[in-house]
Design a protein around this motif. Sequence first.
Motif, PDB file in Angstrom:
ATOM      1  N   ALA A 211      43.565  41.502  41.068  1.00 13.13           N
ATOM      2  CA  ALA A 211      42.135  41.809  41.185  1.00 13.13           C
ATOM      3  C   ALA A 211      41.841  42.446  42.538  1.00 13.13           C
ATOM      4  O   ALA A 211      41.044  43.393  42.637  1.00 13.13           O
ATOM      5  CB  ALA A 211      41.326  40.530  40.998  1.00 13.13           C
ATOM      6  N   THR A 212      42.509  41.914  43.582  1.00 13.78           N
ATOM      7  CA  THR A 212      42.287  42.472  44.922  1.00 13.78           C
ATOM      8  C   THR A 212      42.728  43.925  44.986  1.00 13.78           C
ATOM      9  O   THR A 212      42.031  44.782  45.547  1.00 13.78           O
ATOM     10  CB  THR A 212      43.071  41.651  45.963  1.00 13.78           C
ATOM     11  OG1 THR A 212      42.830  40.283  45.725  1.00 13.78           O
ATOM     12  CG2 THR A 212      42.653  42.010  47.365  1.00 13.78           C
ATOM     13  N   LEU A 213      43.889  44.218  44.403  1.00 16.08           N
ATOM     14  CA  LEU A 213      44.387  45.593  44.419  1.00 16.08           C
ATOM     15  C   LEU A 213      43.415  46.516  43.686  1.00 16.08           C
ATOM     16  O   LEU A 213      43.126  47.624  44.148  1.00 16.08           O
ATOM     17  CB  LEU A 213      45.771  45.672  43.781  1.00 16.08           C
ATOM     18  CG  LEU A 213      46.929  45.112  44.607  1.00 16.08           C
ATOM     19  CD1 LEU A 213      48.236  45.242  43.856  1.00 16.08           C
ATOM     20  CD2 LEU A 213      47.031  45.812  45.953  1.00 16.08           C
ATOM     21  N   SER A 214      42.894  46.041  42.560  1.00 17.91           N
ATOM     22  CA  SER A 214      41.932  46.855  41.817  1.00 17.91           C
ATOM     23  C   SER A 214      40.642  47.027  42.604  1.00 17.91           C
ATOM     24  O   SER A 214      40.045  48.088  42.642  1.00 17.91           O
ATOM     25  CB  SER A 214      41.629  46.204  40.466  1.00 17.91           C
ATOM     26  OG  SER A 214      42.811  46.087  39.732  1.00 17.91           O
ATOM     27  N   LEU A 216      40.393  47.088  45.775  1.00 18.23           N
ATOM     28  CA  LEU A 216      40.647  48.062  46.831  1.00 18.23           C
ATOM     29  C   LEU A 216      40.870  49.464  46.286  1.00 18.23           C
ATOM     30  O   LEU A 216      41.047  50.410  47.037  1.00 18.23           O
ATOM     31  CB  LEU A 216      41.854  47.634  47.661  1.00 18.23           C
ATOM     32  CG  LEU A 216      41.659  46.353  48.478  1.00 18.23           C
ATOM     33  CD1 LEU A 216      42.957  45.930  49.117  1.00 18.23           C
ATOM     34  CD2 LEU A 216      40.583  46.540  49.525  1.00 18.23           C
ATOM     35  N   GLY A 217      40.891  49.564  44.943  1.00 13.62           N
ATOM     36  CA  GLY A 217      40.971  50.879  44.338  1.00 13.62           C
ATOM     37  C   GLY A 217      42.377  51.394  44.121  1.00 13.62           C
ATOM     38  O   GLY A 217      42.569  52.563  43.830  1.00 13.62           O
ATOM     39  N   VAL A 218      43.409  50.542  44.281  1.00 13.39           N
ATOM     40  CA  VAL A 218      44.772  51.031  44.071  1.00 13.39           C
ATOM     41  C   VAL A 218      45.407  50.432  42.826  1.00 13.39           C
ATOM     42  O   VAL A 218      46.526  50.754  42.480  1.00 13.39           O
ATOM     43  CB  VAL A 218      45.665  50.749  45.295  1.00 13.39           C
ATOM     44  CG1 VAL A 218      45.232  51.591  46.464  1.00 13.39           C
ATOM     45  CG2 VAL A 218      45.659  49.273  45.640  1.00 13.39           C
ATOM     46  N   GLY A 219      44.672  49.538  42.149  1.00 18.28           N
ATOM     47  CA  GLY A 219      45.228  48.931  40.944  1.00 18.28           C
ATOM     48  C   GLY A 219      44.750  49.705  39.724  1.00 18.28           C
ATOM     49  O   GLY A 219      44.962  50.916  39.617  1.00 18.28           O
ATOM     50  N   ALA A 220      44.089  48.969  38.815  1.00 18.30           N
ATOM     51  CA  ALA A 220      43.542  49.622  37.621  1.00 18.30           C
ATOM     52  C   ALA A 220      42.467  50.632  38.051  1.00 18.30           C
ATOM     53  O   ALA A 220      41.793  50.461  39.055  1.00 18.30           O
ATOM     54  CB  ALA A 220      42.941  48.561  36.713  1.00 18.30           C
ATOM     55  N   GLN A 221      42.345  51.728  37.291  1.00 12.46           N
ATOM     56  CA  GLN A 221      41.413  52.794  37.674  1.00 12.46           C
ATOM     57  C   GLN A 221      40.195  52.794  36.738  1.00 12.46           C
ATOM     58  O   GLN A 221      40.319  52.439  35.569  1.00 12.46           O
ATOM     59  CB  GLN A 221      42.139  54.144  37.587  1.00 12.46           C
ATOM     60  CG  GLN A 221      43.318  54.259  38.533  1.00 12.46           C
ATOM     61  CD  GLN A 221      42.916  54.117  39.998  1.00 12.46           C
ATOM     62  OE1 GLN A 221      41.940  54.691  40.443  1.00 12.46           O
ATOM     63  NE2 GLN A 221      43.657  53.314  40.745  1.00 12.46           N
ATOM     64  N   PRO A 223      37.461  54.060  34.078  1.00 16.80           N
ATOM     65  CA  PRO A 223      36.445  53.064  33.743  1.00 16.80           C
ATOM     66  C   PRO A 223      37.023  51.771  33.165  1.00 16.80           C
ATOM     67  O   PRO A 223      36.315  51.085  32.420  1.00 16.80           O
ATOM     68  CB  PRO A 223      35.618  53.805  32.695  1.00 16.80           C
ATOM     69  CG  PRO A 223      36.654  54.599  31.958  1.00 16.80           C
ATOM     70  CD  PRO A 223      37.702  54.966  32.956  1.00 16.80           C
ATOM     71  N   ALA A 224      38.275  51.435  33.447  1.00 18.85           N
ATOM     72  CA  ALA A 224      38.866  50.213  32.896  1.00 18.85           C
ATOM     73  C   ALA A 224      38.001  49.021  33.273  1.00 18.85           C
ATOM     74  O   ALA A 224      37.345  49.033  34.310  1.00 18.85           O
ATOM     75  CB  ALA A 224      40.284  50.021  33.450  1.00 18.85           C
ATOM     76  N   SER A 225      37.998  48.026  32.401  1.00 17.98           N
ATOM     77  CA  SER A 225      37.149  46.876  32.687  1.00 17.98           C
ATOM     78  C   SER A 225      37.978  45.736  33.275  1.00 17.98           C
ATOM     79  O   SER A 225      37.777  44.591  32.939  1.00 17.98           O
ATOM     80  CB  SER A 225      36.428  46.430  31.423  1.00 17.98           C
ATOM     81  OG  SER A 225      37.367  46.145  30.420  1.00 17.98           O
ATOM     82  N   GLU A 226      38.922  46.098  34.126  1.00 14.95           N
ATOM     83  CA  GLU A 226      39.712  45.065  34.819  1.00 14.95           C
ATOM     84  C   GLU A 226      38.762  44.294  35.712  1.00 14.95           C
ATOM     85  O   GLU A 226      37.847  44.862  36.324  1.00 14.95           O
ATOM     86  CB  GLU A 226      40.816  45.773  35.618  1.00 14.95           C
ATOM     87  CG  GLU A 226      42.015  44.929  35.935  1.00 14.95           C
ATOM     88  CD  GLU A 226      41.798  44.045  37.134  1.00 14.95           C
ATOM     89  OE1 GLU A 226      42.409  42.986  37.194  1.00 14.95           O
ATOM     90  OE2 GLU A 226      40.998  44.420  38.020  1.00 14.95           O
ATOM     91  N   TRP A 227      39.002  42.953  35.840  1.00 12.97           N
ATOM     92  CA  TRP A 227      38.003  42.101  36.502  1.00 12.97           C
ATOM     93  C   TRP A 227      37.809  42.442  37.978  1.00 12.97           C
ATOM     94  O   TRP A 227      36.690  42.460  38.473  1.00 12.97           O
ATOM     95  CB  TRP A 227      38.388  40.622  36.347  1.00 12.97           C
ATOM     96  CG  TRP A 227      38.365  40.154  34.918  1.00 12.97           C
ATOM     97  CD1 TRP A 227      37.849  40.841  33.862  1.00 12.97           C
ATOM     98  CD2 TRP A 227      38.867  38.935  34.422  1.00 12.97           C
ATOM     99  NE1 TRP A 227      38.000  40.116  32.713  1.00 12.97           N
ATOM    100  CE2 TRP A 227      38.638  38.929  33.021  1.00 12.97           C
ATOM    101  CE3 TRP A 227      39.494  37.830  34.982  1.00 12.97           C
ATOM    102  CZ2 TRP A 227      39.006  37.866  32.203  1.00 12.97           C
ATOM    103  CZ3 TRP A 227      39.868  36.777  34.179  1.00 12.97           C
ATOM    104  CH2 TRP A 227      39.623  36.794  32.795  1.00 12.97           C
ATOM    105  N   ALA A 251      35.196  34.509  36.575  1.00 11.89           N
ATOM    106  CA  ALA A 251      36.269  34.571  35.583  1.00 11.89           C
ATOM    107  C   ALA A 251      37.631  34.537  36.272  1.00 11.89           C
ATOM    108  O   ALA A 251      38.556  33.845  35.839  1.00 11.89           O
ATOM    109  CB  ALA A 251      36.129  35.834  34.738  1.00 11.89           C
ATOM    110  N   ILE A 252      37.748  35.286  37.382  1.00  9.96           N
ATOM    111  CA  ILE A 252      39.015  35.296  38.126  1.00  9.96           C
ATOM    112  C   ILE A 252      39.313  33.893  38.653  1.00  9.96           C
ATOM    113  O   ILE A 252      40.423  33.364  38.487  1.00  9.96           O
ATOM    114  CB  ILE A 252      38.947  36.295  39.305  1.00  9.96           C
ATOM    115  CG1 ILE A 252      38.844  37.721  38.775  1.00  9.96           C
ATOM    116  CG2 ILE A 252      40.158  36.150  40.206  1.00  9.96           C
ATOM    117  CD1 ILE A 252      38.465  38.736  39.838  1.00  9.96           C
ATOM    118  N   ALA A 253      38.289  33.272  39.248  1.00  5.71           N
ATOM    119  CA  ALA A 253      38.486  31.941  39.812  1.00  5.71           C
ATOM    120  C   ALA A 253      38.888  30.945  38.731  1.00  5.71           C
ATOM    121  O   ALA A 253      39.814  30.155  38.907  1.00  5.71           O
ATOM    122  CB  ALA A 253      37.202  31.480  40.505  1.00  5.71           C
TER     123      ALA A 253
END
Lengths: 276, 524
Positions: A211-214, A216-221, A223-227, A251-253
């Motif tokens: 979730a942190t990577l996403s 920060l913008g380097v994980g899922a891109q 319009p994906a609905s990654e949390w 949800a992540i927690a």
Amino acid sequence: MIELFVRLIRRPQGLVGVTLLALIAVACLFGQALAPYAPEKIDFLGRFRPPGWQNWLGADQFGRDILSRLMVGARSTVPMALIATFVGSAAGAIIGVGSAYLGGRTDEAIMRTNDAVMAIPGLLLALLLVSTLGNGAGNAVIAIAVAFAPGMARVTRSVALNVRNQDYVKAAIARGEGAAWIIFREMLPNVMAPIVIESTIRVSFAVMLFATLSFLGVGAQPPASEWGLMVADARQYMYQAPWGLIVPAAAIALTAIAFNLLGDGLRDALNPKDER
Amino acid sequence: MIPALAVKNYTLDYATAAGPVRVLHDISLQIGPGEVLGLVGESGSGKSSLAWALMRHLPDNAREIAGSLHLGDIDLQRLSPRELTRIRGRRLGMVFQDPSTSLNPTLTIGRQVTETLIQHRGIKQREADVLAVDLLSHVELRDPAAIMRRYPHEISGGEKQRVIIATAFGCRPDIILFDEPTTALDVITGARILELFARLREETGVAALYISHDLALVTRVADRVAVLKHGRLVEQAPAAEIFRAPRHADTQALVQAVPRPERRLIHDKSSDEVLLAASDIEVHYGRATLLGHAPPPATKRIGLDVRAGEILGLVGESGSGKSSVARALTGLAHFSGKVRFDNREITDARDMNAAYRRDVQIIFQHPDSSLNPRQKVSEILSRPLKLYGGNTAEIPRLLEQVRLPTSFADRWPHQLSGGQKQRVAIARAFAARPKLVICDEITAPLDVSVQAQIIELLLALRAATGTAFLFITHDLNLIRQIAHRIAVMRRGEMVDLLPAEDFDAEHVHPYTRELMAASPVPVG
């Protein structure tokens, strides 16, 4: 196996963990079908709509239903974290057991290299890898796996060192078994319990790291609905629509807590000394 | 006269998932003031449960069904936790089996002894210090003042047991429970502890319950002996009588199982052909590091030869290097020196080829750790067959060879008893059809009666296959029954290598004589 499951759900933390994970699994498997709206359906009249009968958990800046996005997003968050943990744990376990078996200078060399990798904070290492490999969910998985392996190797090695001194391993060496047989068939099965427990707890870290990577913008891109990405998107409108931020963060927690509880429960259930 | 300890019709169950399991059936015992009662039984006979019941330290799932426990005129079962702390230690002392775990590793010996004395005798710290030094010198510890300042890891196992005994006697209890106090110690240390016990008992007149699985040992320390079998008391008799004229069949079996050097179990002569010759063996553990030298070798240039079909005994106290020899010969430890086997010279573990590995097999001491808990018996036995070119269809035959039912192939190691596990380990060694089997203390963790069965099995296997044995043990009586020749080791050196018949002769090494004196020879 069934006996283990019964022992697991007999404890409160095991039961809560299993129930929460079952809910998450349902969301992963059937999220698409169960979601009230399509996750990318834009509704301009419903921008920042607060939680209510139309959108149970509110809507985001494009009027997309947060509940639907959450349910669909589960599939791109939780399995990714699981895969990353599994790959990282497997690699770490094999390195740890192998290092313990080889011993001496080889062990020293492997473990010092391991320490060097461990000295870099997990998130930093993951960022480093993603920026080298390129953005995207797949690369984030690899990055998290690499960040996890050294810690896992350390835990496994400490257990494997005990197993290494057991007479059945000595017996295998004395009868001239190969290294692969001793590592995979004699030693690895006997260090599985701590590995399983450690990796269930690590899944929660993986969920958060992913979730942190996403975020920060380097994980899922988009319009994906990654949390994590949902949290990142909602950050700008934090004061207008706090639900957009709170709901995916919760949800992540919750997922992290569920895996932690499962790890706790498994630790007790796998402990053979606790026969009651 | 009120007995020091009275157990009357005591019955105890353990509640388990599979329903209640009765561990003690209707036990009645009495110990008079100043009397020592020996309690003998195999493992699982419930003797430790009785000790725990007397200490009021039973596990949560224990259910006391009937009977009473009295210490003097106190009913132990009615005591509140607060009253119990006043009884434990002060009126009812206990000495445990393993001295290494019964002392707290983070406190000095002095602190642990004086704390107990202050608690139970109600004296001041300064008086306790004086008394503790006095007590420790009384149990023949050299320089007790120095011992007081040390931590448990800085003294030996025998010294620890002496400290515990000193503490137990120092509180002047009415009765002391001894739970196998010498089992974890080697023969000579154990013998000295028994001498100490006899002396202290004479001086203080304390009553004692002495629990052990070794009937020979108990008859030396106890006035009366009670035999426990499957939770039932089968016989009670004076110590001198029980050995000479055991009445009950179970007692007779226990007496039969005690090894006696004069009752030889093998009668053939070994051949003169040398199977394995080892010379100048030095076993090295650890290696020189940047800052330190390598530790000294565990054995000092040992030389021995095993002849074809021979049983060679290797005896010595713990730390004498006898297991190191076994490790060197199986390539588990680094060694220097030469091993000659089958006309091949071996100077390093790497020289041991598949043929050597097949011909020389090892059986370990602890049956619990020598079988992989995650493999079924069939898989454990199939490995040597696959490695050395056998057929896995032989597994039933292997099990029959060690007198286990063939259905055991499907079992996990934790479903077997200690003796059965050791049989599986023996079957694994013999699956390779070896020429030499190294037995590293394989009977030490087993009961006397199980030990006798295992020995009988090994001799039968030897008769059937002609395999030679290198039998490592600390039990001199046992090895004198079965070995052709016996080597005696002390501190890494071989002090004697004699035919078994010559052990009564004059020219044995003084240390060998000491070892023989320490081995409890049965009374009568």
